[in-house]
Enzyme design. Structure first.
Site, short mmCIF file in Angstrom:
data_model
loop_
_atom_site.label_atom_id
_atom_site.label_comp_id
_atom_site.label_asym_id
_atom_site.label_seq_id
_atom_site.Cartn_x
_atom_site.Cartn_y
_atom_site.Cartn_z
N GLY A 159 2.43 -8.95 1.33
CA GLY A 159 1.91 -7.84 1.45
C GLY A 159 2.24 -7.05 2.73
N GLY B 12 5.64 -6.00 3.01
CA GLY B 12 6.52 -5.20 2.87
C GLY B 12 6.37 -3.45 2.70
N CYS C 234 5.04 -2.24 -0.39
CA CYS C 234 4.07 -3.21 -1.02
C CYS C 234 2.66 -2.36 -1.16
CB CYS C 234 4.32 -4.51 -0.43
SG CYS C 234 3.05 -5.57 -0.58
P1 5GP Z 1 10.23 -4.50 3.87
O1 5GP Z 1 11.56 -4.73 4.42
O2 5GP Z 1 10.85 -3.17 3.17
O3 5GP Z 1 9.28 -4.17 4.77
O4 5GP Z 1 10.04 -5.51 2.70
C1 5GP Z 1 10.82 -5.97 2.01
C2 5GP Z 1 10.03 -7.10 1.16
O5 5GP Z 1 9.10 -6.49 0.50
C3 5GP Z 1 11.04 -7.48 0.07
O6 5GP Z 1 11.97 -8.61 0.45
C4 5GP Z 1 9.90 -8.24 -1.06
O7 5GP Z 1 9.53 -9.62 -0.37
C5 5GP Z 1 8.62 -7.37 -0.67
N1 5GP Z 1 8.60 -6.43 -1.81
C6 5GP Z 1 9.37 -5.56 -2.40
N2 5GP Z 1 9.03 -4.80 -3.40
C7 5GP Z 1 7.79 -5.22 -3.69
C8 5GP Z 1 6.68 -4.53 -4.32
O8 5GP Z 1 6.60 -3.90 -5.21
N3 5GP Z 1 5.18 -5.21 -4.10
C9 5GP Z 1 5.16 -6.31 -3.17
N4 5GP Z 1 4.01 -6.67 -2.97
N5 5GP Z 1 6.16 -6.71 -2.39
C10 5GP Z 1 7.54 -6.20 -2.51
#
Ligand code: 5GP
Length: 345
Positions: free
Chosen positions: A177, A179, A182
């Site tokens: 949660g 991301g 996300c």
């Molecule tokens: P960020 O670096 O963009 O904050 O987080 C990346 C991470 O978000 C990814 O490696 C993956 O674990 C998570 N993530 C990617 N797409 C989604 C999504 O559609 N839903 C959720 N719950 N998590 C995601």
């Protein structure tokens, strides 16, 4: 029902206290680390940053660009067998994870690639790492790939981290949660503040000779330092690596103050955009758990990687850490009410 009353922390809730340092120059700070894993016979040496296996981020182009920094990429799942065989025949494969889910198609694809070229690092990616089937999938993957470095996730608590390592994982991905694209927490109310999740899971993993990768929630280079300070051995990035030439995102132009500004489309892997692209739409029984955004176009990823490496080295001189492992030892977090002066934005 039960309430835990100790407050769990995110990166934005803390800063790192400066410490006396004998480092005279940032160039003395070593951001390369050598790993020996719990199960795998293969070690790995490099800059332990991993581009996420999102289809716009975990690209072959990103793998080539990041391998110049000795950093890693978790390739996305949507390459063909031929593309993967070609890729894993090159040197860049030493810095890349082959990603599978738990479906038989994914595993068959892995078997076809492995029949032609070595696949030294494998990542099993599921949104919810808490199921019994996941544990048995890890055990099976380990049995079939005794020498491979296996990364699994995602989870956010200590007991399951231990269970995943005992089942065969070398590296556990931590983050639910957090991301940037996300929406899990809004939709489900489930999650765990990222820094505390890393601290708790790292402690559990390290006790067993395992490792953790902080996944999600880093928005500035300092967050990567905080993740490592909290015990993360690896840090996975999505949003911070989005918007670059090496990403497979559509470029669109937005008019801002009469100027045409280039932007790139970036979306979560559980967003409607991703599900429509790869599965023909959102299945009736579920809702999208990701969003679609347009991020500024940022040019080549080497610029961003330079910023990240520079931030890390500078942090190491502030706390007197000569190498990455020492960051954790020399980190004292202070809880804060504000991160920075916002007078100019
Ligand atoms: P960020 O670096 O963009 O904050 O987080 C990346 C991470 O978000 C990814 O490696 C993956 O674990 C998570 N993530 C990617 N797409 C989604 C999504 O559609 N839903 C959720 N719950 N998590 C995601």
């Amino acid at each position: 029902m039960h309430i835990e009353t100790d407050i769990k922390l995110d990166f934005r809730d803390v800063l790192i206290r400066p410490k006396r340092s004998t480092l005279t120059s940032r160039s003395e700070a070593n951001i390369t680390r050598t790993f020996r894993f719990r199960h795998s016979e293969i070690g790995w040496t490099g800059f332990p940053l991993i581009a996420s296996n999102m289809d716009t981020i975990g690209t072959i182009e990103m793998a080539r660009a990041l391998s110049k920094f000795d950093a890693l990429v978790a390739l996305h799942k949507y390459y063909s067998v031929e593309e993967l065989i070609n890729f894993f025949s090159t040197d860049a494969s030493h810095n890349a994870f082959f990603t599978v889910g738990t479906s038989s198609e994914d595993w068959e694809k892995l078997a076809k690639v492995k029949a032609k070229v070595p696949v030294p690092m494998i990542s099993i990616d599921v949104a919810n790492g808490y199921t019994e089937q996941f544990l048995s999938a890890i055990a099976k993957l380990r049995l079939e790939n005794p020498a491979a470095v296996i990364m699994v996730g995602t989870v956010v608590t200590a007991e399951i981290t231990e269970a995943l390592i005992l089942a065969g994982a070398d590296i556990v991905r931590v983050g639910i949660g957090s991301g940037s694209v996300c929406t899990t927490r809004d939709l489900t109310g489930v999650g765990f503040p990222q820094l505390s999740a890393v601290i708790e899971c790292a402690d559990a993993a390290h006790g067993l000779g395992g490792h953790v990768c902080s996944d999600g929630g880093c928005v500035v280079p300092g967050d990567i330092v905080k993740a490592i300070g909290g015990g993360a051995d690896f840090v996975m990035l999505g949003g911070m690596l989005s918007g670059h030439v090496e990403c497979k995102g559509e470029i669109v132009h937005e008019t801002i103050d009469g100027q045409q500004v280039p932007k790139m489309v970036f979306y979560g892997m559980s967003s409607e955009t991703a599900m429509t692209k790869h599965h023909g739409g959102v299945a009736d029984y579920r809702a999208a758990e990701g969003k679609t955004v347009k991020v500024p176009f940022k040019g080549e990823v080497k610029e961003t990687m330079g910023q990240i490496a520079g931030g890390l080295r500078s942090a190491m001189t502030y706390i007197g850490a000569e190498n990455l492992k020492e960051i954790t030892k020399r980190t004292t977090f202070i809880m804060v009410n504000s991160q920075r002066n916002t007078v100019y934005g």
